[in-house]
Design a protein around this motif. Structure first.
Motif, PDB file in Angstrom:
ATOM      1  N   LEU A  15      13.688 -11.198   4.337  1.00  0.00           N
ATOM      2  CA  LEU A  15      12.795 -11.225   5.608  1.00  0.00           C
ATOM      3  C   LEU A  15      12.673  -9.754   5.994  1.00  0.00           C
ATOM      4  CD1 LEU A  15      11.942 -12.548   7.945  1.00  0.00           C
ATOM      5  CD2 LEU A  15      13.985 -12.484   8.905  1.00  0.00           C
ATOM      6  N   SER A  16      13.532  -8.678   5.681  1.00  0.00           N
ATOM      7  CA  SER A  16      13.267  -7.332   6.299  1.00  0.00           C
ATOM      8  C   SER A  16      12.246  -6.622   5.152  1.00  0.00           C
ATOM      9  CB  SER A  16      14.645  -6.511   6.071  1.00  0.00           C
ATOM     10  OG  SER A  16      15.314  -6.562   4.612  1.00  0.00           O
ATOM     11  N   ILE A  17      12.253  -6.926   3.946  1.00  0.00           N
ATOM     12  CA  ILE A  17      11.201  -6.642   3.009  1.00  0.00           C
ATOM     13  C   ILE A  17      10.071  -6.995   3.459  1.00  0.00           C
ATOM     14  CG2 ILE A  17      10.161  -6.534   0.759  1.00  0.00           C
ATOM     15  CD1 ILE A  17      13.169  -6.540  -0.001  1.00  0.00           C
ATOM     16  N   SER A  18       9.830  -8.074   3.738  1.00  0.00           N
ATOM     17  CA  SER A  18       8.534  -8.936   4.066  1.00  0.00           C
ATOM     18  C   SER A  18       7.907  -8.261   5.332  1.00  0.00           C
ATOM     19  CB  SER A  18       8.842 -10.464   4.285  1.00  0.00           C
ATOM     20  OG  SER A  18       7.590 -11.114   4.642  1.00  0.00           O
ATOM     21  N   VAL A  19       8.703  -7.932   6.541  1.00  0.00           N
ATOM     22  CA  VAL A  19       8.387  -7.807   7.639  1.00  0.00           C
ATOM     23  C   VAL A  19       8.029  -5.924   7.636  1.00  0.00           C
ATOM     24  CG1 VAL A  19       8.984  -7.161  10.174  1.00  0.00           C
ATOM     25  CG2 VAL A  19       9.475  -9.282   8.977  1.00  0.00           C
ATOM     26  N   GLY A  20       8.824  -5.455   6.945  1.00  0.00           N
ATOM     27  CA  GLY A  20       8.860  -3.859   6.918  1.00  0.00           C
ATOM     28  C   GLY A  20       7.784  -3.448   5.677  1.00  0.00           C
ATOM     29  N   GLY A  21       7.489  -4.139   4.832  1.00  0.00           N
ATOM     30  CA  GLY A  21       6.970  -3.824   3.416  1.00  0.00           C
ATOM     31  C   GLY A  21       5.786  -3.083   3.917  1.00  0.00           C
ATOM     32  N   TYR A  22       4.905  -3.776   4.736  1.00  0.00           N
ATOM     33  CA  TYR A  22       3.563  -2.940   4.979  1.00  0.00           C
ATOM     34  C   TYR A  22       3.672  -1.512   5.547  1.00  0.00           C
ATOM     35  CZ  TYR A  22      -1.004  -2.450   6.904  1.00  0.00           C
ATOM     36  OH  TYR A  22      -2.049  -1.994   7.483  1.00  0.00           O
ATOM     37  N   PHE A  23       4.532  -1.589   6.495  1.00  0.00           N
ATOM     38  CA  PHE A  23       4.886  -0.267   7.013  1.00  0.00           C
ATOM     39  C   PHE A  23       5.360   0.805   6.112  1.00  0.00           C
ATOM     40  CE2 PHE A  23       5.300  -3.537  10.150  1.00  0.00           C
ATOM     41  CZ  PHE A  23       4.035  -3.318  11.095  1.00  0.00           C
ATOM     42  N   ILE A  24       6.423   0.398   5.348  1.00  0.00           N
ATOM     43  CA  ILE A  24       7.100   1.475   4.409  1.00  0.00           C
ATOM     44  C   ILE A  24       6.142   1.907   3.367  1.00  0.00           C
ATOM     45  CG2 ILE A  24       8.570   1.561   2.531  1.00  0.00           C
ATOM     46  CD1 ILE A  24      10.341  -0.761   3.988  1.00  0.00           C
ATOM     47  N   LEU A  25       5.066   0.856   2.881  1.00  0.00           N
ATOM     48  CA  LEU A  25       4.154   1.214   2.036  1.00  0.00           C
ATOM     49  C   LEU A  25       3.234   2.200   2.651  1.00  0.00           C
ATOM     50  CD1 LEU A  25       3.559  -1.979   0.082  1.00  0.00           C
ATOM     51  CD2 LEU A  25       4.621  -0.199  -0.702  1.00  0.00           C
ATOM     52  N   LYS A  26       2.817   1.937   3.792  1.00  0.00           N
ATOM     53  CA  LYS A  26       1.847   2.826   4.550  1.00  0.00           C
ATOM     54  C   LYS A  26       2.309   4.111   4.481  1.00  0.00           C
ATOM     55  CE  LYS A  26      -2.146   3.176   6.896  1.00  0.00           C
ATOM     56  NZ  LYS A  26      -3.391   2.662   6.411  1.00  0.00           N
ATOM     57  N   PHE A  32       5.071 -11.431   5.743  1.00  0.00           N
ATOM     58  CA  PHE A  32       4.202 -10.376   5.272  1.00  0.00           C
ATOM     59  C   PHE A  32       2.651 -10.796   5.732  1.00  0.00           C
ATOM     60  CE2 PHE A  32       1.576  -8.444   1.887  1.00  0.00           C
ATOM     61  CZ  PHE A  32       1.700  -7.177   2.369  1.00  0.00           C
ATOM     62  N   SER A  33       2.299 -12.263   5.650  1.00  0.00           N
ATOM     63  CA  SER A  33       0.972 -12.406   5.906  1.00  0.00           C
ATOM     64  C   SER A  33       0.687 -12.602   7.436  1.00  0.00           C
ATOM     65  CB  SER A  33       0.728 -14.040   5.542  1.00  0.00           C
ATOM     66  OG  SER A  33       1.035 -14.052   4.302  1.00  0.00           O
ATOM     67  N   ILE A  34       1.797 -12.514   7.991  1.00  0.00           N
ATOM     68  CA  ILE A  34       1.621 -12.453   9.789  1.00  0.00           C
ATOM     69  C   ILE A  34       1.201 -11.015  10.083  1.00  0.00           C
ATOM     70  CG2 ILE A  34       2.993 -12.817  11.888  1.00  0.00           C
ATOM     71  CD1 ILE A  34       4.194 -15.269  10.523  1.00  0.00           C
ATOM     72  N   VAL A  35       1.917 -10.219   9.468  1.00  0.00           N
ATOM     73  CA  VAL A  35       1.895  -8.815   9.683  1.00  0.00           C
ATOM     74  C   VAL A  35       0.460  -8.472   9.291  1.00  0.00           C
ATOM     75  CG1 VAL A  35       2.656  -6.502   8.671  1.00  0.00           C
ATOM     76  CG2 VAL A  35       4.331  -8.263   9.384  1.00  0.00           C
ATOM     77  N   LEU A  36       0.019  -8.819   8.267  1.00  0.00           N
ATOM     78  CA  LEU A  36      -1.527  -8.514   7.766  1.00  0.00           C
ATOM     79  C   LEU A  36      -2.289  -9.059   8.772  1.00  0.00           C
ATOM     80  CD1 LEU A  36      -1.354  -9.682   3.789  1.00  0.00           C
ATOM     81  CD2 LEU A  36      -1.286  -7.291   4.879  1.00  0.00           C
ATOM     82  N   ILE A  37      -2.259 -10.117   9.220  1.00  0.00           N
ATOM     83  CA  ILE A  37      -3.058 -10.775  10.065  1.00  0.00           C
ATOM     84  C   ILE A  37      -3.054  -9.977  11.440  1.00  0.00           C
ATOM     85  CG2 ILE A  37      -3.516 -12.899  11.670  1.00  0.00           C
ATOM     86  CD1 ILE A  37      -2.565 -14.489   9.487  1.00  0.00           C
ATOM     87  N   SER A  38      -2.086  -9.238  11.928  1.00  0.00           N
ATOM     88  CA  SER A  38      -1.713  -8.862  13.064  1.00  0.00           C
ATOM     89  C   SER A  38      -2.365  -7.364  12.847  1.00  0.00           C
ATOM     90  CB  SER A  38      -0.159  -8.503  13.362  1.00  0.00           C
ATOM     91  OG  SER A  38       0.348  -7.941  12.393  1.00  0.00           O
TER      92      SER A  38
END
Length: 488
Positions: free
Chosen positions: A41-52, A127-133
């Motif tokens: 869950l932590s990787i899924s939610v924070g993955g986008y921001f870490i990669l950014k 992760f998909s929810i983060v992408l949509i947001s």
């Protein structure tokens, strides 16, 4: 009919003879599973921001798609190792008036609700929810999400088709290594092509239907395979194999302990679970690639030392933690024989020491990463050749759960008790504590010498320690015999 099957499994779970004994283990495994899901869950939610943050000039979603091939292949390999077909006690059902297709459909449907598939939900949906947001196209993201979830189910059914096929496992490992090397050295980087294929599903959501069709095909293939195997005299019967005896006469030079060493070697090579422990020992050699190259670990000598302990001690830890349960099926017969208990224990010690030396020799190429890294391996080697086997043998005196040697070695917790978790603490924690204290007050070289010294002192005191261990086994002899009589 499905609800009836579920009721039967529920009753089987709580009426099992081993339920009360292994309830603590189930709780520990439950906490471990929860910890893993929270990690997903932590990787899924924070993955986008870490990669950014790590790749500010790249689209994080494109980076994720490029790396998905690593995740999918690793997922399939882990399933091969850990996941089993959820077959209930199917043998009694085959003589009842129940259509075979209902049994097969139940087995395959139940596999959909495995921990691995649930982990995919935790990984992909947030992760998909983060992408949509973040403003990504809603339809494209949902199409991509559906594609990935269906792809997860494909992997679930592919695993059942290739399970127990060592060639398939070898192909997967080689393919994963090729993909990693192509990415690491930018030689015909395969990840880019896979990334474009996954990203195309986002651009053209209709392509997600391909994954749905694939799930249907693999489900059907599994259905046919299981239907053909479910016979009382078919695949579920015990497999009988002719045993080929190897020439082990060269071991005779070890004297009185030689017969026990021969028996241990035959036991390891002729049984699934012990053979898997043997091969997994060489898998631990790859730990150096993780702890010496991954950014999270390569700057921490504590983590690197932790990896080096596994590097040379993989066999000693995995084999030693189940001594003497490896001999549980014939332990009563052994205890009626006129032999020295000390020789029985020394054969186990001998195997652990020899395999530690072999793994140390095979770890020599790690000197490429620097002398300081190799010194950590040397320190771990001396610790594992002296301290680790003796601790494993001592803790074995408290091991009273029998082991089915013919059962699969992957994902099998049979014979596991709290002792297996406790025995790992001194082996993994003690050298870390020594290193942290000595390195802080004196320095790196002194810390390496201190860890190696523990192993050397253990070797020098081996006879006295083995005498103490032998007395402990003799004291626990009858309780061990009683424990090995109990079935799981």
């Amino acid at each position: 009919m499905i609800s009836h099957f579920l009721k039967l499994e529920w009753k089987q779970f709580f009426r099992s003879a081993s339920f009360g004994k292994s309830v603590a283990l189930k709780i520990v495994m439950g906490f471990f599973a929860l910890w893993m899901l929270l990690g997903f869950l932590s990787i899924s939610v924070g993955g986008y921001f870490i990669l950014k943050e790590e790749f500010p000039d790249k689209d994080p979603f494109i980076v994720v798609n490029n790396f998905l091939i690593f995740l999918l292949i690793s997922d399939l390999i882990m399933r091969y190792i850990l996941q089993k077909i959820p077959v209930m006690d199917i043998k009694p059902m085959l003589i009842l008036s129940i259509k075979k297709k209902k049994l097969v459909n139940y087995i395959l449907t139940k596999s959909i609700f495995s921990f691995f598939n649930f982990g995919a939900l935790i990984l992909y949906i947030p992760f998909s929810i983060v992408l949509i947001s973040k403003g990504y196209n809603l339809v494209g993201v949902l199409g991509w999400l559906f594609f990935m979830l269906m792809l997860t189910l494909c992997i679930n059914f592919i695993n059942f088709l290739i399970n127990k096929n060592n060639i398939a496992l070898g192909v997967l490992v080689v393919f994963l290594a090729v993909v990693w090397l192509s990415y690491q050295y930018q030689f015909l980087d395969i990840t880019v092509y896979f990334g474009k294929a996954f990203y195309a599903v986002y651009n053209y959501p209709i392509l997600s239907i391909i994954a749905l069709l694939s799930v249907t095909i693999f489900y059907y293939l599994n259905f046919k395979q299981l239907s053909n195997a479910l016979y009382l005299d078919g695949a579920i019967k015990l497999k009988e194999e002719e045993v080929n005896s190897a020439d082990l006469s060269f071991i005779d030079k070890f004297g009185d302990v030689a017969p026990f060493i021969k028996n241990d070697i035959r036991l390891i090579w002729r049984n699934k679970r012990t053979k898997m422990v043997f091969f997994m020992s060489f898998f631990f050699l790859l730990f150096g690639l993780v702890f010496f190259t991954v950014k999270t670990y390569r700057d921490s000598e504590i983590w690197q030392l932790y990896g080096c302990i596994f590097l040379t001690g993989g066999f000693a830890m995995n084999y030693g933690q189940f001594v003497p349960a490896w001999d549980s099926e014939h332990y009563r017969m052994l205890m009626t024989q006129n032999f020295s208990y000390r020789k029985f224990l020394e054969s186990k010690w001998f195997l652990m020491v020899v395999m530690t030396v072999v793994l140390f020799i095979l770890s020599t190429p790690y000197i490429y990463f620097g002398l300081d890294k190799y010194l950590l391996i040397v320190a771990g080697f001396f610790f594992n050749i002296g301290f680790t086997p003796l601790v494993m043998l001592y803790m074995g005196a408290f091991n009273k759960k029998r082991i089915d040697l013919g059962a699969s070695g992957f994902g099998n917790t049979q014979g596991t008790s709290a002792a297996q978790f406790i025995v790992m603490l001194p082996v993994l924690v003690f050298p870390i504590i020594i290193y942290a204290i000595v390195n802080y007050f004196v320095g790196f070289n002194a810390a390496i010498i201190a860890i190696a010294a523990v192993g050397i002192i253990s070797i020098l005191l081996r006879n006295s320690i083995m005498n103490f261990i032998e007395k402990k086994y003799q004291q626990k002899k009858y309780s061990t015999l009683h424990g090995f009589k109990q079935s799981e």
